[in-house]
Write a protein that holds these residues in place. Structure first.
Motif, PDB file in Angstrom:
ATOM      1  N   VAL A   1       0.870  -1.174   0.000  1.00 28.34           N
ATOM      2  CA  VAL A   1       0.000   0.000   0.000  1.00 28.34           C
ATOM      3  C   VAL A   1       0.905   1.220   0.000  1.00 28.34           C
ATOM      4  CG1 VAL A   1      -1.812   1.222   1.266  1.00 28.34           C
ATOM      5  CG2 VAL A   1      -1.738  -1.269   1.294  1.00 28.34           C
ATOM      6  N   ALA A   2       0.599   2.193  -0.873  1.00 22.16           N
ATOM      7  CA  ALA A   2       1.440   3.389  -0.969  1.00 22.16           C
ATOM      8  C   ALA A   2       0.599   4.584  -1.397  1.00 22.16           C
ATOM      9  CB  ALA A   2       2.571   3.172  -1.966  1.00 22.16           C
ATOM     10  N   ASN A   3       1.055   5.764  -1.034  1.00 21.07           N
ATOM     11  CA  ASN A   3       0.504   7.002  -1.572  1.00 21.07           C
ATOM     12  C   ASN A   3       1.269   7.300  -2.854  1.00 21.07           C
ATOM     13  OD1 ASN A   3      -1.135   7.231   0.667  1.00 21.07           O
ATOM     14  ND2 ASN A   3       0.293   8.540   1.754  1.00 21.07           N
ATOM     15  N   VAL A   4       0.570   7.826  -3.850  1.00 21.02           N
ATOM     16  CA  VAL A   4       1.178   8.054  -5.160  1.00 21.02           C
ATOM     17  C   VAL A   4       0.918   9.494  -5.591  1.00 21.02           C
ATOM     18  CG1 VAL A   4       1.210   7.323  -7.571  1.00 21.02           C
ATOM     19  CG2 VAL A   4       0.800   5.645  -5.783  1.00 21.02           C
ATOM     20  N   LEU A   5       1.980  10.154  -6.035  1.00 24.47           N
ATOM     21  CA  LEU A   5       1.866  11.475  -6.634  1.00 24.47           C
ATOM     22  C   LEU A   5       1.660  11.281  -8.133  1.00 24.47           C
ATOM     23  CD1 LEU A   5       2.123  14.596  -6.525  1.00 24.47           C
ATOM     24  CD2 LEU A   5       4.547  14.273  -6.968  1.00 24.47           C
ATOM     25  N   THR A   6       0.574  11.870  -8.654  1.00 30.42           N
ATOM     26  CA  THR A   6       0.282  11.715 -10.076  1.00 30.42           C
ATOM     27  C   THR A   6       0.316  13.073 -10.771  1.00 30.42           C
ATOM     28  OG1 THR A   6      -2.097  11.898  -9.684  1.00 30.42           O
ATOM     29  CG2 THR A   6      -1.166   9.684  -9.724  1.00 30.42           C
ATOM     30  N   PHE A   7       0.695  13.048 -12.032  1.00 34.30           N
ATOM     31  CA  PHE A   7       0.730  14.238 -12.870  1.00 34.30           C
ATOM     32  C   PHE A   7      -0.012  13.891 -14.152  1.00 34.30           C
ATOM     33  CE2 PHE A   7       2.951  16.846 -16.111  1.00 34.30           C
ATOM     34  CZ  PHE A   7       2.631  18.097 -15.601  1.00 34.30           C
ATOM     35  N   PHE A   8      -1.154  14.554 -14.389  1.00 38.25           N
ATOM     36  CA  PHE A   8      -2.032  14.192 -15.505  1.00 38.25           C
ATOM     37  C   PHE A   8      -2.365  12.700 -15.473  1.00 38.25           C
ATOM     38  CE2 PHE A   8      -0.448  18.180 -17.314  1.00 38.25           C
ATOM     39  CZ  PHE A   8      -1.644  18.764 -17.682  1.00 38.25           C
TER      40      PHE A   8
ATOM     41  N   LYS B   1       5.241   3.863   1.673  1.00 39.38           N
ATOM     42  CA  LYS B   1       4.983   2.460   1.342  1.00 39.38           C
ATOM     43  C   LYS B   1       4.914   1.628   2.615  1.00 39.38           C
ATOM     44  CE  LYS B   1       7.657   2.493  -2.917  1.00 39.38           C
ATOM     45  NZ  LYS B   1       8.797   1.865  -3.592  1.00 39.38           N
ATOM     46  N   LYS B   2       3.998   0.670   2.618  1.00 43.60           N
ATOM     47  CA  LYS B   2       3.944  -0.303   3.701  1.00 43.60           C
ATOM     48  C   LYS B   2       3.385  -1.608   3.164  1.00 43.60           C
ATOM     49  CE  LYS B   2      -0.087   2.099   5.417  1.00 43.60           C
ATOM     50  NZ  LYS B   2      -0.630   2.850   6.511  1.00 43.60           N
ATOM     51  N   ALA B   3       3.773  -2.682   3.793  1.00 48.42           N
ATOM     52  CA  ALA B   3       3.300  -4.015   3.405  1.00 48.42           C
ATOM     53  C   ALA B   3       2.264  -4.471   4.426  1.00 48.42           C
ATOM     54  CB  ALA B   3       4.459  -4.997   3.348  1.00 48.42           C
ATOM     55  N   LEU B   4       1.152  -4.984   3.913  1.00 42.27           N
ATOM     56  CA  LEU B   4       0.076  -5.475   4.764  1.00 42.27           C
ATOM     57  C   LEU B   4      -0.290  -6.886   4.337  1.00 42.27           C
ATOM     58  CD1 LEU B   4      -2.321  -2.389   4.650  1.00 42.27           C
ATOM     59  CD2 LEU B   4      -0.691  -2.943   6.439  1.00 42.27           C
ATOM     60  N   ILE B   5      -0.674  -7.710   5.307  1.00 43.08           N
ATOM     61  CA  ILE B   5      -1.250  -9.010   4.986  1.00 43.08           C
ATOM     62  C   ILE B   5      -2.702  -8.985   5.444  1.00 43.08           C
ATOM     63  CG2 ILE B   5       0.890 -10.341   4.959  1.00 43.08           C
ATOM     64  CD1 ILE B   5       0.217 -11.318   7.781  1.00 43.08           C
ATOM     65  N   VAL B   6      -3.559  -9.609   4.626  1.00 42.25           N
ATOM     66  CA  VAL B   6      -4.995  -9.607   4.884  1.00 42.25           C
ATOM     67  C   VAL B   6      -5.478 -11.051   4.936  1.00 42.25           C
ATOM     68  CG1 VAL B   6      -7.245  -8.845   4.043  1.00 42.25           C
ATOM     69  CG2 VAL B   6      -5.224  -7.421   3.639  1.00 42.25           C
ATOM     70  N   CYS B   7      -6.160 -11.389   6.022  1.00 42.32           N
ATOM     71  CA  CYS B   7      -6.714 -12.738   6.173  1.00 42.32           C
ATOM     72  C   CYS B   7      -7.818 -12.934   5.143  1.00 42.32           C
ATOM     73  CB  CYS B   7      -7.267 -12.916   7.586  1.00 42.32           C
ATOM     74  SG  CYS B   7      -8.032 -14.527   7.866  1.00 42.32           S
ATOM     75  N   LYS B   8      -7.781 -14.054   4.425  1.00 43.70           N
ATOM     76  CA  LYS B   8      -8.785 -14.324   3.398  1.00 43.70           C
ATOM     77  C   LYS B   8     -10.122 -14.717   4.011  1.00 43.70           C
ATOM     78  CE  LYS B   8      -7.385 -16.082  -0.565  1.00 43.70           C
ATOM     79  NZ  LYS B   8      -6.832 -17.055  -1.530  1.00 43.70           N
ATOM     80  N   ASN B   9     -10.132 -15.100   5.278  1.00 46.25           N
ATOM     81  CA  ASN B   9     -11.369 -15.535   5.919  1.00 46.25           C
ATOM     82  C   ASN B   9     -12.076 -14.380   6.638  1.00 46.25           C
ATOM     83  OD1 ASN B   9     -13.325 -17.396   6.854  1.00 46.25           O
ATOM     84  ND2 ASN B   9     -12.240 -17.579   8.779  1.00 46.25           N
ATOM     85  N   CYS B  10     -11.413 -13.751   7.605  1.00 45.85           N
ATOM     86  CA  CYS B  10     -12.066 -12.737   8.442  1.00 45.85           C
ATOM     87  C   CYS B  10     -11.677 -11.306   8.080  1.00 45.85           C
ATOM     88  CB  CYS B  10     -11.779 -12.985   9.917  1.00 45.85           C
ATOM     89  SG  CYS B  10     -10.072 -12.643  10.440  1.00 45.85           S
TER      90      CYS B  10
ATOM     91  N   TYR C   1       5.009 -14.470  13.573  1.00 49.16           N
ATOM     92  CA  TYR C   1       4.557 -13.398  14.462  1.00 49.16           C
ATOM     93  C   TYR C   1       5.645 -12.346  14.661  1.00 49.16           C
ATOM     94  CZ  TYR C   1       0.521 -16.306  15.453  1.00 49.16           C
ATOM     95  OH  TYR C   1      -0.623 -17.053  15.322  1.00 49.16           O
ATOM     96  N   ASP C   2       6.914 -12.728  14.539  1.00 49.05           N
ATOM     97  CA  ASP C   2       8.014 -11.765  14.662  1.00 49.05           C
ATOM     98  C   ASP C   2       8.067 -10.800  13.481  1.00 49.05           C
ATOM     99  OD1 ASP C   2       8.849 -12.888  17.054  1.00 49.05           O
ATOM    100  OD2 ASP C   2      10.247 -14.266  16.079  1.00 49.05           O
ATOM    101  N   ASP C   3       7.448 -11.157  12.360  1.00 48.11           N
ATOM    102  CA  ASP C   3       7.432 -10.302  11.176  1.00 48.11           C
ATOM    103  C   ASP C   3       6.345  -9.229  11.234  1.00 48.11           C
ATOM    104  OD1 ASP C   3       9.477 -11.826  10.023  1.00 48.11           O
ATOM    105  OD2 ASP C   3       8.036 -13.249   9.183  1.00 48.11           O
ATOM    106  N   ILE C   4       5.457  -9.321  12.211  1.00 50.21           N
ATOM    107  CA  ILE C   4       4.322  -8.394  12.315  1.00 50.21           C
ATOM    108  C   ILE C   4       4.693  -7.207  13.194  1.00 50.21           C
ATOM    109  CG2 ILE C   4       1.928  -8.143  13.085  1.00 50.21           C
ATOM    110  CD1 ILE C   4       2.312  -9.900  10.594  1.00 50.21           C
ATOM    111  N   GLU C   5       4.455  -6.010  12.637  1.00 52.51           N
ATOM    112  CA  GLU C   5       4.716  -4.783  13.390  1.00 52.51           C
ATOM    113  C   GLU C   5       3.512  -4.400  14.254  1.00 52.51           C
ATOM    114  OE1 GLU C   5       5.573  -0.148  12.272  1.00 52.51           O
ATOM    115  OE2 GLU C   5       6.565  -1.704  11.086  1.00 52.51           O
ATOM    116  N   GLU C   6       2.307  -4.498  13.685  1.00 54.86           N
ATOM    117  CA  GLU C   6       1.105  -4.180  14.446  1.00 54.86           C
ATOM    118  C   GLU C   6      -0.112  -4.801  13.786  1.00 54.86           C
ATOM    119  OE1 GLU C   6      -0.684  -0.164  14.106  1.00 54.86           O
ATOM    120  OE2 GLU C   6       0.996   0.268  12.764  1.00 54.86           O
ATOM    121  N   ILE C   7      -1.173  -4.950  14.575  1.00 55.60           N
ATOM    122  CA  ILE C   7      -2.458  -5.389  14.055  1.00 55.60           C
ATOM    123  C   ILE C   7      -3.225  -4.127  13.681  1.00 55.60           C
ATOM    124  CG2 ILE C   7      -4.626  -6.564  14.555  1.00 55.60           C
ATOM    125  CD1 ILE C   7      -3.086  -8.287  16.573  1.00 55.60           C
ATOM    126  N   VAL C   8      -3.549  -3.994  12.405  1.00 57.20           N
ATOM    127  CA  VAL C   8      -4.254  -2.807  11.929  1.00 57.20           C
ATOM    128  C   VAL C   8      -5.741  -2.930  12.205  1.00 57.20           C
ATOM    129  CG1 VAL C   8      -4.770  -1.396   9.897  1.00 57.20           C
ATOM    130  CG2 VAL C   8      -2.506  -2.416  10.160  1.00 57.20           C
TER     131      VAL C   8
END
Length: 115
Positions: A34-41, A50-59, A81-88
């Protein structure tokens, strides 16, 4: 002369990964950047925040991945679990069937099991 400059959010699916959800115990997740993007035209110029997120396919619980763990995850497709920074976001789901429930429910509206 005028210019059309703007900011937008972009979600980019990267791959499926394995991780044990703390909410529904499902092990199938999707990894997104997930990232914010600057666009021109309407042409993307550069990404920031930029950040990386994982999303559970079930819940649909969302976990933010540590940036230093991303390369290891891309190579192995396994998140620990050591790879996770926070629960969003951690949704309330039935532990039996994975159906979304209200926190005040005493029984699952889908399968009827006691919560």
């Amino acid at each position: 002369m005028f210019f059309i400059v703007g900011f937008s959010n972009r979600d980019e699916f990267i791959k499926e990964v394995n991780f044990k959800c703390t909410n529904c115990l499902n092990e199938k997740f999707e990894l997104y950047q997930v990232a914010n993007v600057l666009t021109f035209f309407f042409i993307p110029l550069f990404k920031f925040n930029k950040k990386a997120l994982i999303v559970c396919k079930n819940c649909k619980s969302i976990y933010k991945v540590k940036s230093e763990s991303l390369k290891k995850i891309l190579d192995s497709s396994i998140v620990t679990y050591d790879d996770i920074e926070e629960i969003v976001r951690n949704n309330n789901v039935c532990p039996n069937c994975g159906y979304m429930i209200d926190k005040n429910d005493k029984f699952c509206p889908n399968c009827g099991n006691k919560l």
